[in-house]
Design an enzyme around this catalytic site. Structure first.
Site, PDB file in Angstrom:
ATOM      1  N   HIS A 206       0.794  -1.235   0.000  1.00 46.22           N
ATOM      2  CA  HIS A 206       0.000   0.000   0.000  1.00 46.22           C
ATOM      3  C   HIS A 206       0.826   1.285   0.000  1.00 46.22           C
ATOM      4  O   HIS A 206       0.275   2.371  -0.114  1.00 46.22           O
ATOM      5  CB  HIS A 206      -0.965   0.038   1.184  1.00 46.22           C
ATOM      6  CG  HIS A 206      -0.284   0.356   2.483  1.00 46.22           C
ATOM      7  ND1 HIS A 206       0.339  -0.586   3.246  1.00 46.22           N
ATOM      8  CD2 HIS A 206      -0.108   1.537   3.127  1.00 46.22           C
ATOM      9  CE1 HIS A 206       0.863  -0.008   4.314  1.00 46.22           C
ATOM     10  NE2 HIS A 206       0.616   1.273   4.276  1.00 46.22           N
TER      11      HIS A 206
HETATM   12  C1  UD1 Z   1      -2.159   6.073   4.974  1.00 43.56           C
HETATM   13  C2  UD1 Z   1      -0.874   6.652   5.544  1.00 43.56           C
HETATM   14  C3  UD1 Z   1       0.198   5.580   5.586  1.00 43.56           C
HETATM   15  C4  UD1 Z   1      -0.295   4.347   6.320  1.00 43.56           C
HETATM   16  C5  UD1 Z   1      -1.601   3.866   5.715  1.00 43.56           C
HETATM   17  C6  UD1 Z   1      -2.153   2.720   6.527  1.00 43.56           C
HETATM   18  C7  UD1 Z   1      -0.490   9.035   5.056  1.00 43.56           C
HETATM   19  C8  UD1 Z   1       0.263   9.994   4.226  1.00 43.56           C
HETATM   20  N1  UD1 Z   1      -0.375   7.747   4.716  1.00 43.56           N
HETATM   21  O1  UD1 Z   1      -1.897   5.709   3.628  1.00 43.56           O
HETATM   22  O2  UD1 Z   1       1.340   6.085   6.263  1.00 43.56           O
HETATM   23  O3  UD1 Z   1       0.686   3.339   6.209  1.00 43.56           O
HETATM   24  O4  UD1 Z   1      -2.555   4.939   5.736  1.00 43.56           O
HETATM   25  O5  UD1 Z   1      -3.059   1.962   5.804  1.00 43.56           O
HETATM   26  O6  UD1 Z   1      -1.148   9.424   5.998  1.00 43.56           O
HETATM   27  N2  UD1 Z   1      -9.168   4.974   0.462  1.00 43.56           N
HETATM   28  C9  UD1 Z   1     -10.415   4.382   0.385  1.00 43.56           C
HETATM   29  N3  UD1 Z   1     -11.074   4.111   1.542  1.00 43.56           N
HETATM   30  C10 UD1 Z   1     -10.586   4.396   2.777  1.00 43.56           C
HETATM   31  C11 UD1 Z   1      -9.322   5.002   2.841  1.00 43.56           C
HETATM   32  C12 UD1 Z   1      -8.623   5.285   1.685  1.00 43.56           C
HETATM   33  O7  UD1 Z   1     -10.914   4.107  -0.708  1.00 43.56           O
HETATM   34  O8  UD1 Z   1     -11.244   4.112   3.795  1.00 43.56           O
HETATM   35  C13 UD1 Z   1      -8.446   5.233  -0.793  1.00 43.56           C
HETATM   36  C14 UD1 Z   1      -8.694   6.641  -1.343  1.00 43.56           C
HETATM   37  O9  UD1 Z   1      -8.738   6.557  -2.725  1.00 43.56           O
HETATM   38  C15 UD1 Z   1      -7.448   7.387  -0.935  1.00 43.56           C
HETATM   39  C16 UD1 Z   1      -6.373   6.318  -0.937  1.00 43.56           C
HETATM   40  O10 UD1 Z   1      -7.044   5.124  -0.523  1.00 43.56           O
HETATM   41  O11 UD1 Z   1      -7.145   8.447  -1.810  1.00 43.56           O
HETATM   42  C17 UD1 Z   1      -5.228   6.611   0.001  1.00 43.56           C
HETATM   43  O12 UD1 Z   1      -5.714   6.864   1.331  1.00 43.56           O
HETATM   44  P1  UD1 Z   1      -4.858   7.783   2.348  1.00 43.56           P
HETATM   45  O13 UD1 Z   1      -5.474   7.734   3.689  1.00 43.56           O
HETATM   46  O14 UD1 Z   1      -4.626   9.123   1.747  1.00 43.56           O
HETATM   47  O15 UD1 Z   1      -3.461   7.099   2.371  1.00 43.56           O
HETATM   48  P2  UD1 Z   1      -3.076   5.561   2.599  1.00 43.56           P
HETATM   49  O16 UD1 Z   1      -2.449   5.070   1.352  1.00 43.56           O
HETATM   50  O17 UD1 Z   1      -4.222   4.817   3.162  1.00 43.56           O
HETATM   51  N1  UDP Z   2      -4.255  -5.076   8.716  1.00 41.47           N
HETATM   52  C1  UDP Z   2      -5.516  -5.634   8.781  1.00 41.47           C
HETATM   53  N2  UDP Z   2      -6.114  -6.038   7.609  1.00 41.47           N
HETATM   54  C2  UDP Z   2      -5.488  -5.923   6.399  1.00 41.47           C
HETATM   55  C3  UDP Z   2      -4.184  -5.362   6.357  1.00 41.47           C
HETATM   56  C4  UDP Z   2      -3.604  -4.929   7.540  1.00 41.47           C
HETATM   57  O1  UDP Z   2      -6.100  -5.771   9.853  1.00 41.47           O
HETATM   58  O2  UDP Z   2      -6.095  -6.302   5.379  1.00 41.47           O
HETATM   59  C5  UDP Z   2      -3.635  -4.623   9.979  1.00 41.47           C
HETATM   60  C6  UDP Z   2      -2.293  -5.256  10.259  1.00 41.47           C
HETATM   61  O3  UDP Z   2      -2.455  -6.496  10.920  1.00 41.47           O
HETATM   62  C7  UDP Z   2      -1.625  -4.196  11.120  1.00 41.47           C
HETATM   63  C8  UDP Z   2      -2.145  -2.900  10.554  1.00 41.47           C
HETATM   64  O4  UDP Z   2      -3.353  -3.235   9.858  1.00 41.47           O
HETATM   65  O5  UDP Z   2      -2.028  -4.308  12.469  1.00 41.47           O
HETATM   66  C9  UDP Z   2      -1.135  -2.338   9.611  1.00 41.47           C
HETATM   67  O6  UDP Z   2      -1.705  -1.333   8.854  1.00 41.47           O
HETATM   68  P1  UDP Z   2      -1.147  -0.898   7.419  1.00 41.47           P
HETATM   69  O7  UDP Z   2      -0.372  -1.984   6.807  1.00 41.47           O
HETATM   70  O8  UDP Z   2      -2.316  -0.372   6.678  1.00 41.47           O
HETATM   71  O9  UDP Z   2      -0.244   0.378   7.777  1.00 41.47           O
HETATM   72  P2  UDP Z   2       1.265   0.594   8.248  1.00 41.47           P
HETATM   73  O10 UDP Z   2       1.531  -0.268   9.422  1.00 41.47           O
HETATM   74  O11 UDP Z   2       2.154   0.311   7.075  1.00 41.47           O
HETATM   75  O12 UDP Z   2       1.315   2.049   8.555  1.00 41.47           O
END
Ligand code: UD1
Ligand code: UDP
Length: 365
Positions: A206
């Site tokens: 991601h």
């Molecule tokens: C964010 C964090 C990242 C973290 C990750 C955990 C920032 C800059 N990044 O990344 O550090 O590792 O969360 O998962 O804060 N979207 C949906 N539904 C949702 C949420 C997001 O469809 O509920 C889609 C949207 O198109 C959005 C994209 O995912 O534009 C990215 O979401 P965003 O929260 O901006 O960043 P993450 O990639 O989730």
């Molecule tokens: N996680 C989850 N379901 C998923 C993917 C991740 O419950 O499909 C949990 C995972 O076990 C961990 C947390 O989400 O506890 C990690 O989040 P993510 O990988 O989105 O973010 P990061 O840790 O890289 O910021």
């Protein structure tokens, strides 16, 4: 008098971290915690399911910010948090990790003169192209108490000139969470997907640096297809990855051994992790959870903040430059002799959340 702490969370990993800290804070009668959800993640499978499974109290407020470019998303958070903090005057603000929600809460609190405390402080990739690195550096610079998970993190904070009096080496709250909820791992998640324990690879992707670069994303999908010819691969797809991969046509015509699912809940994820032969991921949290479950991990990045994992041999880096090399790294991890690897306790005693809560409670007058 009780101290009023506002914990600001918004993204999936922050719900996991907050679950253990909120529980620990609730045991202190001189602490009142309020959860503020920025709404950064909002799909039920990215947000609500964690509140339900982990017994997190409903947020005091959900700001409903949603998705957007960094400036717009962070800006909307700043505005909403400022109004909230001015109206409700929290005594302290608690922030987690390195997302845009972390950055917005740190900036808002600091500008209003409200002390802010950072959980998972001191992590560094030394790669400023990552949005998370910018968020961490700013959050740490603005924080009063810095709760560091590892000795490495403490070292980075000291190196940046943060005085020892503000650094608290408490351990990793994600380790606490795995310890606390591990017995809830639902083995049915593995069989439901037609998988057999210890014979499959669990993958997650991601990071913006992987999803937003078409070459890298193609390389990663190509690598996982190669692996799937030898070992089944399961990839729960983050919504960001689904969108980008779908645009590039990467979700069409996948081989039989390569299964995609929607993101899964935390208990299903714990089971998928525990029963995996290998985990291949660019997630920070999932790298550590692999180690907590004694499962070897391949990190699909050029660097990691969690260097102890690589040092101990449980993790290896596989930069997504060449599909054959990434596939080779994953298959090599599948035949590691795990019995020969030491399993150091780099992430604390499983009570990081209690240490943090005690420290915060000691500030109540
Ligand atoms: C964010 C964090 C990242 C973290 C990750 C955990 C920032 C800059 N990044 O990344 O550090 O590792 O969360 O998962 O804060 N979207 C949906 N539904 C949702 C949420 C997001 O469809 O509920 C889609 C949207 O198109 C959005 C994209 O995912 O534009 C990215 O979401 P965003 O929260 O901006 O960043 P993450 O990639 O989730
Ligand atoms: N996680 C989850 N379901 C998923 C993917 C991740 O419950 O499909 C949990 C995972 O076990 C961990 C947390 O989400 O506890 C990690 O989040 P993510 O990988 O989105 O973010 P990061 O840790 O890289 O910021």
């Amino acid at each position: 008098m009780a101290i009023r702490i506002y914990s600001v969370i918004g993204a999936r990993p922050q719900f996991v971290k907050a679950a253990v800290v909120s529980r620990a804070l609730a045991r202190h009668t001189n602490v009142v915690e309020r959860l503020v959800h920025t709404g950064q993640h909002y799909d039920p499978i990215m947000s609500d399911i964690f509140f339900t499974e982990l017994g997190l109290p409903a947020p005091h407020v959900n700001l409903g910010i949603g998705s957007g470019p960094h400036g717009a998303q962070t800006g909307r958070m700043l505005e909403a948090l400022e109004s909230l903090f001015i109206a409700e005057k929290p005594d302290r603000v608690l922030i987690y990790g390195d997302t845009n929600s972390t950055l917005a809460a740190a900036l808002t609190a600091a500008k209003l003169g409200i002390p802010v405390d950072h959980i998972e402080a001191g992590l560094r990739s030394f790669n400023r192209a990552m949005p998370e690195e910018i968020n961490r550096v700013v959050a740490d610079a603005l924080s009063d108490m810095l709760f560091a998970p590892t000795d490495t993190a403490v070292g980075h904070l000291r190196h940046e000139g943060i005085p020892d009096s503000r650094i608290h080496r408490v351990g990793d709250v994600m380790y606490d969470a795995t310890q606390l909820f591990g017995s809830r791992a639902d083995a049915a998640a593995v069989t439901r997907l037609g998988l057999t324990p210890k014979t499959y690879v669990l993958a997650t992707i991601h990071r913006a640096e992987n999803t937003d670069d078409p070459d890298r994303l193609r390389t990663l999908f190509n690598a996982l297809q190669r692996v799937a010819a030898e070992l089944p691969v399961i990839l729960p797809l983050h919504p960001r990855t689904r969108q980008r991969a779908s645009t590039l046509g990467l979700l069409d015509r996948l081989p039989d051994g390569f299964k995609l699912t929607e993101p899964v809940g935390y208990f299903d994820m714990l089971a998928l992790e525990r029963d995996a032969r290998v985990i291949a991921t660019d997630s920070g949290g999932v790298q550590k959870e692999a180690f907590f479950h004694h499962v070897p991990c391949v990190t699909l990045r050029t660097e990691t903040e969690w260097v102890e994992l690589v040092d101990s041999g449980w993790n290896r880096l596989a930069p997504p430059d060449n599909a054959a090399d990434v596939a080779t790294a994953i298959l090599a991890a599948a035949s590691l002799n795990l019995a020969a690897l030491a399993h150091p306790d780099s992430y604390g005693d499983g009570h990081a959340a209690e240490h943090i809560a005690s420290r915060l409670a000691s500030l109540a007058s």
